[in-house]
Design an enzyme around this catalytic site. Structure first.
Site, PDB file in Angstrom:
ATOM      1  N   ARG A   1       7.142   0.059   1.977  1.00  0.00           N
ATOM      2  CA  ARG A   1       6.982  -1.052   2.913  1.00  0.00           C
ATOM      3  C   ARG A   1       5.793  -1.929   2.533  1.00  0.00           C
ATOM      4  O   ARG A   1       4.813  -1.451   1.951  1.00  0.00           O
ATOM      5  CB  ARG A   1       6.836  -0.553   4.351  1.00  0.00           C
ATOM      6  CG  ARG A   1       5.813   0.531   4.590  1.00  0.00           C
ATOM      7  CD  ARG A   1       6.316   1.418   5.746  1.00  0.00           C
ATOM      8  NE  ARG A   1       5.298   2.309   6.279  1.00  0.00           N
ATOM      9  CZ  ARG A   1       4.980   3.475   5.730  1.00  0.00           C
ATOM     10  NH1 ARG A   1       5.528   3.858   4.598  1.00  0.00           N
ATOM     11  NH2 ARG A   1       4.069   4.246   6.307  1.00  0.00           N
TER      12      ARG A   1
ATOM     13  N   ASP B   1     -11.500  -0.226  12.885  1.00  0.00           N
ATOM     14  CA  ASP B   1     -11.816  -0.219  11.458  1.00  0.00           C
ATOM     15  C   ASP B   1     -13.297  -0.537  11.246  1.00  0.00           C
ATOM     16  O   ASP B   1     -13.948  -1.114  12.113  1.00  0.00           O
ATOM     17  CB  ASP B   1     -10.972  -1.267  10.732  1.00  0.00           C
ATOM     18  CG  ASP B   1      -9.503  -0.875  10.713  1.00  0.00           C
ATOM     19  OD1 ASP B   1      -9.216   0.323  10.539  1.00  0.00           O
ATOM     20  OD2 ASP B   1      -8.647  -1.763  10.873  1.00  0.00           O
TER      21      ASP B   1
ATOM     22  N   CYS C   1      -9.480 -12.773  18.282  1.00  0.00           N
ATOM     23  CA  CYS C   1     -10.046 -11.562  18.875  1.00  0.00           C
ATOM     24  C   CYS C   1     -11.338 -11.234  18.145  1.00  0.00           C
ATOM     25  O   CYS C   1     -11.382 -11.249  16.916  1.00  0.00           O
ATOM     26  CB  CYS C   1      -9.072 -10.402  18.739  1.00  0.00           C
ATOM     27  SG  CYS C   1      -7.408 -10.844  19.250  1.00  0.00           S
TER      28      CYS C   1
ATOM     29  N   ARG D   1      -8.989  -8.318  10.380  1.00  0.00           N
ATOM     30  CA  ARG D   1      -8.916  -9.303   9.302  1.00  0.00           C
ATOM     31  C   ARG D   1      -9.867 -10.463   9.587  1.00  0.00           C
ATOM     32  O   ARG D   1      -9.637 -11.602   9.209  1.00  0.00           O
ATOM     33  CB  ARG D   1      -7.483  -9.817   9.113  1.00  0.00           C
ATOM     34  CG  ARG D   1      -6.510  -8.713   8.785  1.00  0.00           C
ATOM     35  CD  ARG D   1      -5.515  -9.088   7.699  1.00  0.00           C
ATOM     36  NE  ARG D   1      -4.669  -7.945   7.400  1.00  0.00           N
ATOM     37  CZ  ARG D   1      -3.538  -7.675   8.038  1.00  0.00           C
ATOM     38  NH1 ARG D   1      -3.090  -8.482   8.974  1.00  0.00           N
ATOM     39  NH2 ARG D   1      -2.834  -6.596   7.730  1.00  0.00           N
TER      40      ARG D   1
ATOM     41  N   CYS E   1     -11.258  -8.374  15.416  1.00  0.00           N
ATOM     42  CA  CYS E   1     -10.128  -8.404  14.464  1.00  0.00           C
ATOM     43  C   CYS E   1     -10.455  -7.720  13.138  1.00  0.00           C
ATOM     44  O   CYS E   1     -11.496  -7.949  12.542  1.00  0.00           O
ATOM     45  CB  CYS E   1      -9.748  -9.851  14.188  1.00  0.00           C
ATOM     46  SG  CYS E   1      -8.412  -9.996  13.003  1.00  0.00           S
TER      47      CYS E   1
ATOM     48  N   ASP F   1      -7.228   4.103  10.072  1.00  0.00           N
ATOM     49  CA  ASP F   1      -6.808   3.476   8.826  1.00  0.00           C
ATOM     50  C   ASP F   1      -7.952   3.721   7.842  1.00  0.00           C
ATOM     51  O   ASP F   1      -9.036   3.165   7.990  1.00  0.00           O
ATOM     52  CB  ASP F   1      -6.573   1.978   9.040  1.00  0.00           C
ATOM     53  CG  ASP F   1      -5.456   1.455   8.152  1.00  0.00           C
ATOM     54  OD1 ASP F   1      -5.157   2.110   7.131  1.00  0.00           O
ATOM     55  OD2 ASP F   1      -4.903   0.391   8.464  1.00  0.00           O
TER      56      ASP F   1
ATOM     57  N   ARG G   1       0.817  -1.199   0.000  1.00  0.00           N
ATOM     58  CA  ARG G   1       0.000   0.000   0.000  1.00  0.00           C
ATOM     59  C   ARG G   1       0.855   1.256   0.000  1.00  0.00           C
ATOM     60  O   ARG G   1       0.524   2.243  -0.627  1.00  0.00           O
ATOM     61  CB  ARG G   1      -0.899  -0.005   1.236  1.00  0.00           C
ATOM     62  CG  ARG G   1      -1.679   1.270   1.383  1.00  0.00           C
ATOM     63  CD  ARG G   1      -2.128   1.461   2.801  1.00  0.00           C
ATOM     64  NE  ARG G   1      -3.208   0.574   3.155  1.00  0.00           N
ATOM     65  CZ  ARG G   1      -3.576   0.354   4.423  1.00  0.00           C
ATOM     66  NH1 ARG G   1      -2.930   0.928   5.407  1.00  0.00           N
ATOM     67  NH2 ARG G   1      -4.580  -0.447   4.679  1.00  0.00           N
ATOM     68  N   TYR G   2       1.930   1.228   0.766  1.00  0.00           N
ATOM     69  CA  TYR G   2       2.830   2.371   0.841  1.00  0.00           C
ATOM     70  C   TYR G   2       4.036   2.095  -0.055  1.00  0.00           C
ATOM     71  O   TYR G   2       4.379   0.937  -0.292  1.00  0.00           O
ATOM     72  CB  TYR G   2       3.326   2.553   2.272  1.00  0.00           C
ATOM     73  CG  TYR G   2       2.256   2.892   3.276  1.00  0.00           C
ATOM     74  CD1 TYR G   2       1.658   4.157   3.281  1.00  0.00           C
ATOM     75  CD2 TYR G   2       1.845   1.964   4.230  1.00  0.00           C
ATOM     76  CE1 TYR G   2       0.696   4.476   4.225  1.00  0.00           C
ATOM     77  CE2 TYR G   2       0.891   2.279   5.177  1.00  0.00           C
ATOM     78  CZ  TYR G   2       0.310   3.541   5.168  1.00  0.00           C
ATOM     79  OH  TYR G   2      -0.634   3.852   6.107  1.00  0.00           O
TER      80      TYR G   2
ATOM     81  N   LYS H   1      -2.953   5.066   6.866  1.00  0.00           N
ATOM     82  CA  LYS H   1      -3.231   5.520   8.225  1.00  0.00           C
ATOM     83  C   LYS H   1      -3.025   7.023   8.323  1.00  0.00           C
ATOM     84  O   LYS H   1      -2.061   7.547   7.796  1.00  0.00           O
ATOM     85  CB  LYS H   1      -2.298   4.812   9.202  1.00  0.00           C
ATOM     86  CG  LYS H   1      -2.497   3.303   9.257  1.00  0.00           C
ATOM     87  CD  LYS H   1      -1.549   2.676  10.268  1.00  0.00           C
ATOM     88  CE  LYS H   1      -1.644   1.162  10.239  1.00  0.00           C
ATOM     89  NZ  LYS H   1      -1.102   0.572   8.998  1.00  0.00           N
TER      90      LYS H   1
ATOM     91  N   CYS I   1      -4.181 -17.703  14.757  1.00  0.00           N
ATOM     92  CA  CYS I   1      -3.838 -16.935  15.952  1.00  0.00           C
ATOM     93  C   CYS I   1      -4.067 -17.825  17.163  1.00  0.00           C
ATOM     94  O   CYS I   1      -4.828 -18.789  17.090  1.00  0.00           O
ATOM     95  CB  CYS I   1      -4.718 -15.692  16.075  1.00  0.00           C
ATOM     96  SG  CYS I   1      -4.533 -14.592  14.672  1.00  0.00           S
TER      97      CYS I   1
HETATM   98  C1  LIG Z   1      -0.092  -0.238   8.873  1.00  0.00           C
HETATM   99  C2  LIG Z   1       0.445  -0.684   7.609  1.00  0.00           C
HETATM  100  C3  LIG Z   1       1.798  -0.535   7.290  1.00  0.00           C
HETATM  101  C4  LIG Z   1       2.792   0.047   8.267  1.00  0.00           C
HETATM  102  O1  LIG Z   1       2.529   1.385   8.513  1.00  0.00           O
HETATM  103  P1  LIG Z   1       3.456   2.200   9.518  1.00  0.00           P
HETATM  104  O2  LIG Z   1       2.730   3.492   9.679  1.00  0.00           O
HETATM  105  O3  LIG Z   1       4.789   2.331   8.857  1.00  0.00           O
HETATM  106  O4  LIG Z   1       3.547   1.412  10.772  1.00  0.00           O
HETATM  107  C5  LIG Z   1       2.232  -0.941   6.059  1.00  0.00           C
HETATM  108  N1  LIG Z   1       1.381  -1.484   5.154  1.00  0.00           N
HETATM  109  C6  LIG Z   1       0.083  -1.640   5.424  1.00  0.00           C
HETATM  110  C7  LIG Z   1      -0.798  -2.239   4.391  1.00  0.00           C
HETATM  111  C8  LIG Z   1      -0.436  -1.254   6.659  1.00  0.00           C
HETATM  112  O5  LIG Z   1      -1.732  -1.429   6.925  1.00  0.00           O
HETATM  113  S1  SF4 Z   2      -6.389  -9.042  16.136  1.00  0.00           S
HETATM  114 FE1  SF4 Z   2      -6.820 -10.619  14.578  1.00  0.00          FE
HETATM  115  S2  SF4 Z   2      -4.830 -11.088  13.664  1.00  0.00           S
HETATM  116 FE2  SF4 Z   2      -4.436 -10.055  15.628  1.00  0.00          FE
HETATM  117  S3  SF4 Z   2      -4.240 -11.720  17.117  1.00  0.00           S
HETATM  118 FE3  SF4 Z   2      -6.370 -11.052  17.167  1.00  0.00          FE
HETATM  119  S4  SF4 Z   2      -7.417 -12.427  15.740  1.00  0.00           S
HETATM  120 FE4  SF4 Z   2      -5.227 -12.577  15.304  1.00  0.00          FE
END
Ligand SMILES: *Cc1c(COP(=O)(O)O)cnc(C)c1O
Ligand code: SF4
Length: 345
Positions: A89, A266, A102, A107, A105, A303, A85-86, A310, A98
């Site tokens: 990174r 989110d 949670c 995801r 979560c 986010d 996305r960025y 973010k 996991c």
């Molecule tokens: C959060 C995130 C990052 C890391 O972001 P930082 O602000 O550098 O911690 C990188 N890629 C994705 C897709 C993210 O959601």
């Molecule tokens: S927030 Fe989601 S990915 Fe993170 S530990 Fe909990 S269940 Fe796993």
């Protein structure tokens, strides 16, 4: 790649702890339920902060208004298991498992489903992609929980990443220090420290998660020279008071864990009952800044939907009129600050 041996984990199978089964089952069919004996042991009473984070709730199914993937992670995925996305990174999704699922979560749509770790072929494709993109300097291992992989599999991933010269920083996002602290062994630390600079961001949400065991896990990691950060999710009824946040953030600092992000929840389907208003989040941030060590103050971030990234949200405590700034101090006092700038030549 392989997960750690399931026999090495004691999961809680205590039906009584899962609550009334009629209330639970339709939820757990849609969203998996799992909790370690260790984490279940932190529950002091039904509906407490630990309970709410891990016990299925009928409201998860009632929330059908939002998108399962508001961050557009699927469309930002150039190859399977990689989110780019960025510019500099990427996130590498190495695990779908996991120790505890949670309920909030982000995801939620995918963790626990399929339950397979990233395969060798997908890992190879992802490493090839990273190698072909010299602008990528920072790789974040995520999932699921990367530390649910066994040491050998982790070693394969980390060795592959370290073979790419332009990858400078490796990060691991993990909740294992909180939910399965026994996973943090001296052997694991010996492995991880070969791959420095390696950072770990863990995920504490409540002071009750700071225990003798999670403290020991963080100490082992910190002693291996691994800088530790923490990402907290702001959760209604769990950690949405100033008192709880202060205790949590200062408690983490004492473990050598630096609060990094406080996440606005989110807009993920099935999690609405946990969401606070942003106004609440800003109030909490005001309750931290100045009142506790600056090292204990995380960035409060949203986010943005659509994969826009973010954004830090700050208490709106500045008004600017020409060279005069009106600022509000942490005690609430309004202060005038005269800006002095030298004209550019
Ligand atoms: C959060 C995130 C990052 C890391 O972001 P930082 O602000 O550098 O911690 C990188 N890629 C994705 C897709 C993210 O959601
Ligand atoms: S927030 Fe989601 S990915 Fe993170 S530990 Fe909990 S269940 Fe796993």
């Amino acid at each position: 790649m392989h997960y750690i041996n399931n026999n090495s984990i004691t999961y809680c199978t205590d039906e009584a702890k899962y609550g009334v089964s009629g209330r639970v089952n339709p939820v757990s069919e849609r969203y998996p339920v799992r909790l370690t004996n260790y984490y279940a042991g932190l529950i002091k009473s039904p509906e407490d902060a630990i309970w709410k984070q891990c016990m299925p709730d009928a409201r998860e199914l009632e929330d059908n208004t939002q998108c399962p993937d508001p961050l557009d992670e699927k469309t930002l995925s150039p190859v399977p298991g990689l989110i780019h996305r960025y510019p500099d990174r990427v996130v590498l999704l190495v695990s779908n498992r996991c120790a505890v699922y949670c309920r909030f979560c982000m995801r939620k749509r995918m963790v626990g489903s399929g339950d397979e770790p990233m395969g060798e072929a997908d890992l190879c494709t992802a490493l090839t992609y990273i190698a072909a993109h010299p602008e990528i300097h920072d790789v974040i291992l995520s999932g699921g929980d990367p530390l649910m992989l066994d040491d050998d599999s982790l070693s394969v991933v980390l060795t592959g990443l370290r073979a790419i010269p332009h990858v400078s920083i490796i990060r691991i996002g993990t909740r294992v220090p909180v939910t399965l602290p026994a996973r943090i062994t001296p052997e694991l630390c010996t492995l991880l420290k070969q791959f420095h600079p390696l950072y770990i961001n863990t995920h504490f949400n409540h002071p009750a998660e700071i225990t003798v065991d999670s403290t020991k896990a963080c100490t082992l990691l910190a002693d291996a020279g691994i800088p530790l950060g923490n990402q907290t999710v702001l959760l209604r009824g769990v950690n949405d008071t100033v008192e709880t946040m202060r205790t949590l953030m200062t408690g983490l600092l004492a473990l050598r864990v630096r609060p990094y992000y406080l996440h606005q929840m989110d807009l993920v389907q099935g999690t609405a009952h946990f969401r606070t208003s942003v106004r609440t989040g800003l109030e909490l941030m005001r309750g931290l800044r100045g009142h506790v060590s600056g090292l204990a103050v995380p960035h409060y971030v949203i986010d943005l939907p659509g994969g826009k990234g973010k954004v830090a949200i700050l208490p709106d405590d500045v008004e600017i009129e020409g060279n005069t700034l009106y600022l509000r101090t942490y005690t609430g006092e309004r202060v005038t600050y005269q800006e002095i700038t030298v004209p550019q030549e």
